[in-house]
Design a protein around this motif. Structure first.
Motif, PDB file in Angstrom:
ATOM      1  N   LEU A   9     -21.437   9.878 -17.330  1.00  0.00           N
ATOM      2  CA  LEU A   9     -21.660  10.925 -16.347  1.00  0.00           C
ATOM      3  C   LEU A   9     -22.521  10.358 -15.225  1.00  0.00           C
ATOM      4  O   LEU A   9     -23.306   9.442 -15.444  1.00  0.00           O
ATOM      5  N   PRO A  10     -22.403  10.907 -14.010  1.00  0.00           N
ATOM      6  CA  PRO A  10     -23.265  10.424 -12.912  1.00  0.00           C
ATOM      7  C   PRO A  10     -24.722  10.736 -13.200  1.00  0.00           C
ATOM      8  O   PRO A  10     -25.048  11.701 -13.897  1.00  0.00           O
ATOM      9  N   TRP A  11     -25.621   9.913 -12.678  1.00  0.00           N
ATOM     10  CA  TRP A  11     -27.049  10.088 -12.913  1.00  0.00           C
ATOM     11  C   TRP A  11     -27.566  11.425 -12.378  1.00  0.00           C
ATOM     12  O   TRP A  11     -28.544  11.942 -12.887  1.00  0.00           O
ATOM     13  N   ASP A  12     -26.914  11.963 -11.354  1.00  0.00           N
ATOM     14  CA  ASP A  12     -27.357  13.240 -10.783  1.00  0.00           C
ATOM     15  C   ASP A  12     -26.490  14.395 -11.265  1.00  0.00           C
ATOM     16  O   ASP A  12     -26.393  15.435 -10.608  1.00  0.00           O
ATOM     17  N   TYR A  13     -25.852  14.225 -12.417  1.00  0.00           N
ATOM     18  CA  TYR A  13     -25.009  15.286 -12.973  1.00  0.00           C
ATOM     19  C   TYR A  13     -25.818  16.589 -13.034  1.00  0.00           C
ATOM     20  O   TYR A  13     -26.958  16.595 -13.516  1.00  0.00           O
ATOM     21  N   PRO A  14     -25.253  17.709 -12.556  1.00  0.00           N
ATOM     22  CA  PRO A  14     -26.061  18.919 -12.350  1.00  0.00           C
ATOM     23  C   PRO A  14     -26.354  19.731 -13.610  1.00  0.00           C
ATOM     24  O   PRO A  14     -27.027  20.763 -13.521  1.00  0.00           O
ATOM     25  N   ASN A  15     -25.864  19.312 -14.771  1.00  0.00           N
ATOM     26  CA  ASN A  15     -26.124  20.038 -16.006  1.00  0.00           C
ATOM     27  C   ASN A  15     -26.606  19.090 -17.097  1.00  0.00           C
ATOM     28  O   ASN A  15     -26.551  17.855 -16.943  1.00  0.00           O
ATOM     29  N   LEU A  16     -27.055  19.675 -18.207  1.00  0.00           N
ATOM     30  CA  LEU A  16     -27.459  18.925 -19.389  1.00  0.00           C
ATOM     31  C   LEU A  16     -26.495  19.259 -20.524  1.00  0.00           C
ATOM     32  O   LEU A  16     -25.841  20.302 -20.508  1.00  0.00           O
ATOM     33  N   TYR A  17     -26.427  18.377 -21.525  1.00  0.00           N
ATOM     34  CA  TYR A  17     -25.662  18.658 -22.728  1.00  0.00           C
ATOM     35  C   TYR A  17     -26.594  18.665 -23.927  1.00  0.00           C
ATOM     36  O   TYR A  17     -27.527  17.850 -24.006  1.00  0.00           O
ATOM     37  N   PHE A  18     -26.363  19.588 -24.868  1.00  0.00           N
ATOM     38  CA  PHE A  18     -27.134  19.560 -26.107  1.00  0.00           C
ATOM     39  C   PHE A  18     -26.193  19.376 -27.297  1.00  0.00           C
ATOM     40  O   PHE A  18     -25.043  19.834 -27.283  1.00  0.00           O
ATOM     41  N   THR A  19     -26.668  18.691 -28.297  1.00  0.00           N
ATOM     42  CA  THR A  19     -25.935  18.520 -29.543  1.00  0.00           C
ATOM     43  C   THR A  19     -26.895  18.761 -30.698  1.00  0.00           C
ATOM     44  O   THR A  19     -28.061  18.361 -30.641  1.00  0.00           O
ATOM     45  N   VAL A  20     -26.402  19.410 -31.733  1.00  0.00           N
ATOM     46  CA  VAL A  20     -27.182  19.656 -32.943  1.00  0.00           C
ATOM     47  C   VAL A  20     -26.773  18.625 -33.987  1.00  0.00           C
ATOM     48  O   VAL A  20     -25.592  18.482 -34.300  1.00  0.00           O
ATOM     49  N   ARG A  21     -27.752  17.913 -34.509  1.00  0.00           N
ATOM     50  CA  ARG A  21     -27.481  16.864 -35.491  1.00  0.00           C
ATOM     51  C   ARG A  21     -27.399  17.454 -36.899  1.00  0.00           C
ATOM     52  O   ARG A  21     -28.309  18.130 -37.346  1.00  0.00           O
ATOM     53  N   GLU A  22     -26.289  17.203 -37.555  1.00  0.00           N
ATOM     54  CA  GLU A  22     -26.113  17.557 -38.962  1.00  0.00           C
ATOM     55  C   GLU A  22     -26.524  18.997 -39.258  1.00  0.00           C
ATOM     56  O   GLU A  22     -27.386  19.263 -40.103  1.00  0.00           O
ATOM     57  N   PRO A  23     -25.926  19.978 -38.580  1.00  0.00           N
ATOM     58  CA  PRO A  23     -26.263  21.378 -38.860  1.00  0.00           C
ATOM     59  C   PRO A  23     -25.799  21.767 -40.267  1.00  0.00           C
ATOM     60  O   PRO A  23     -24.732  21.339 -40.721  1.00  0.00           O
ATOM     61  N   PHE A  24     -26.602  22.566 -40.963  1.00  0.00           N
ATOM     62  CA  PHE A  24     -26.287  22.949 -42.332  1.00  0.00           C
ATOM     63  C   PHE A  24     -26.056  24.452 -42.415  1.00  0.00           C
ATOM     64  O   PHE A  24     -26.994  25.245 -42.257  1.00  0.00           O
ATOM     65  N   PRO A  25     -24.796  24.888 -42.661  1.00  0.00           N
ATOM     66  CA  PRO A  25     -24.525  26.319 -42.803  1.00  0.00           C
ATOM     67  C   PRO A  25     -24.901  26.802 -44.202  1.00  0.00           C
ATOM     68  O   PRO A  25     -24.635  26.128 -45.197  1.00  0.00           O
ATOM     69  N   SER A  26     -25.539  27.958 -44.268  1.00  0.00           N
ATOM     70  CA  SER A  26     -25.931  28.540 -45.551  1.00  0.00           C
ATOM     71  C   SER A  26     -25.921  30.052 -45.411  1.00  0.00           C
ATOM     72  O   SER A  26     -25.452  30.595 -44.403  1.00  0.00           O
ATOM     73  N   ARG A  27     -26.464  30.768 -46.397  1.00  0.00           N
ATOM     74  CA  ARG A  27     -26.516  32.228 -46.304  1.00  0.00           C
ATOM     75  C   ARG A  27     -27.400  32.701 -45.141  1.00  0.00           C
ATOM     76  O   ARG A  27     -27.211  33.788 -44.607  1.00  0.00           O
ATOM     77  N   THR A  28     -28.375  31.897 -44.785  1.00  0.00           N
ATOM     78  CA  THR A  28     -29.318  32.312 -43.733  1.00  0.00           C
ATOM     79  C   THR A  28     -29.207  31.499 -42.451  1.00  0.00           C
ATOM     80  O   THR A  28     -29.875  31.820 -41.468  1.00  0.00           O
ATOM     81  N   THR A  29     -28.419  30.424 -42.456  1.00  0.00           N
ATOM     82  CA  THR A  29     -28.280  29.584 -41.262  1.00  0.00           C
ATOM     83  C   THR A  29     -26.808  29.386 -40.922  1.00  0.00           C
ATOM     84  O   THR A  29     -25.947  29.396 -41.807  1.00  0.00           O
ATOM     85  N   SER A  30     -26.535  29.192 -39.630  1.00  0.00           N
ATOM     86  CA  SER A  30     -25.163  29.027 -39.147  1.00  0.00           C
ATOM     87  C   SER A  30     -24.989  27.678 -38.470  1.00  0.00           C
ATOM     88  O   SER A  30     -25.954  26.956 -38.220  1.00  0.00           O
ATOM     89  N   ALA A  31     -23.742  27.357 -38.146  1.00  0.00           N
ATOM     90  CA  ALA A  31     -23.437  26.073 -37.501  1.00  0.00           C
ATOM     91  C   ALA A  31     -22.309  26.237 -36.492  1.00  0.00           C
ATOM     92  O   ALA A  31     -21.344  25.471 -36.472  1.00  0.00           O
TER      93      ALA A  31
END
Length: 337
Positions: free
Chosen positions: A259-281
């Motif tokens: 991506l260009p250095w002045d790209y106008p947005n950011l990207y986020f990624t979640v590492r190894e998300p764990f779905p359970s009864r109380t958490t989602s992915a």
């Protein structure tokens, strides 16, 4: 010196400790450091050579810069607390990581990345050598050099603290074990447990973000091949809401290699998300824009942190109840090219 330099402009020269210097700090003498390295079967002469060429580069840079302005040497560890003047020009004697870790503390002062040893370092952010400085810096003073703008990420806590990132931000546990938090983006809220969240800028798109997406794409591809070989039905994977999950390989291809250095947005990624009864992915990858910040509320009793650009010892504590808003920074980095 003042009678020979061509201007009174101030130049801040950022230097770092070499591996040899760090070993001497740890083991007290060069002899003890040599004993330790050679006992492990490594080549100690490489440490000597790197130190020699770096020290020589620093000496040459001081001479070259001293001919065109006032020079102040600054050690890497003092950069976070240093107050840079509005008219200062900053010269960093690389590697790339030192450029990134200096740029986030500037307030749009131009930064010149210098490669101290081109035979050793590639230096994507180090296009210049010390011999270029005498002619290059006056051009920067006169505004005659091209400057590339760099989008920065910002983490703002609800207690007033903030941290900037040039390549990326990491939000999670200090020990990289499971982190618990609440994630909110565009009105969608999710409880999660994961190995942490990475937020990447355009400049960081070829670093940690690329690594995570490449790994995810490889897993998706290999899983599909295994399903095919076993004769299993290969329906699209679905999230908790029943919506198909986009293959990471498709996302990776769509984003491209860089991506260009002045790209106008950011990207986020979640590492190894764990779905359970109380958490989602479900909310595991997305774009953060100027009108769409990412909000994260910590549920970690201890060891929660936010750090940037791989520097773990320069962090914000992120423990239970603290809320972080991740946005585009109000300032931009400026790299001389």
């Amino acid at each position: 010196m003042s009678g020979t330099r061509s201007s009174e402009n101030k130049i801040i020269l950022i230097q770092r400790k070499t591996r040899l210097e760090e070993l001497v700090v740890r083991y007290n003498t060069i002899q003890q450091a040599q004993f330790y390295i050679e006992r492990l079967g490594a080549d100690f002469s490489d440490y000597i050579s790197e130190d020699f060429y770096y020290r020589k580069a620093v000496e040459t840079a001081v001479i070259e810069l001293g001919a065109v302005g006032r020079v102040q040497l600054l050690e890497r560890q003092h950069v976070p607390n240093f107050i840079f003047g509005e008219q200062d020009t900053v010269v960093v004697l690389g590697q790339d990581g030192l450029v990134a870790n200096t740029l986030k503390y500037l307030h749009e002062q131009p930064l010149i990345g210098v490669n101290p040893d081109p035979q050793r370092w590639d230096g994507v952010l180090l296009p210049f050598t010390v011999k270029d400085l005498r002619h290059l810096v006056p051009e920067v003073f006169r505004g005659q050099r091209q400057v590339r703008e760099v989008t920065l990420a910002k983490a703002q806590l609800n207690d007033g603290q903030s941290l900037y990132g040039v390549n990326d931000l990491f939000i999670g546990r200090k020990t990289h074990v499971s982190a618990r938090y609440q994630l909110e983006l565009n009105g969608v809220t999710e409880q999660q447990s994961s190995s942490g969240i990475i937020v990447s800028t355009g400049m960081g798109s070829t670093g940690w973000l690329k690594s995570v997406l490449a790994g995810a794409a490889g897993i998706v591809h290999s899983a599909a091949q295994l399903q095919k070989a076993s004769g299993a039905r290969t329906a699209p994977a679905a999230g908790r809401g029943g919506h198909p999950v986009t293959g990471a390989d498709e996302v990776y291809t769509a984003m491209g290699e860089r991506l260009p250095w002045d790209y106008p947005n950011l990207y986020f990624t979640v590492r190894e998300p764990f779905p359970s009864r109380t958490t989602s992915a479900d909310l595991v990858f997305g774009e953060i824009g100027s009108q769409a910040p990412l909000k994260i509320t910590s549920q970690m009793p201890e060891d929660g942190v936010i750090f940037s650009d791989g520097v773990e010892n320069d962090f914000l504590a992120f423990n239970s109840g603290v809320e972080a808003t991740i946005t585009l920074a109000e300032k931009r980095g400026r790299l001389v090219v």
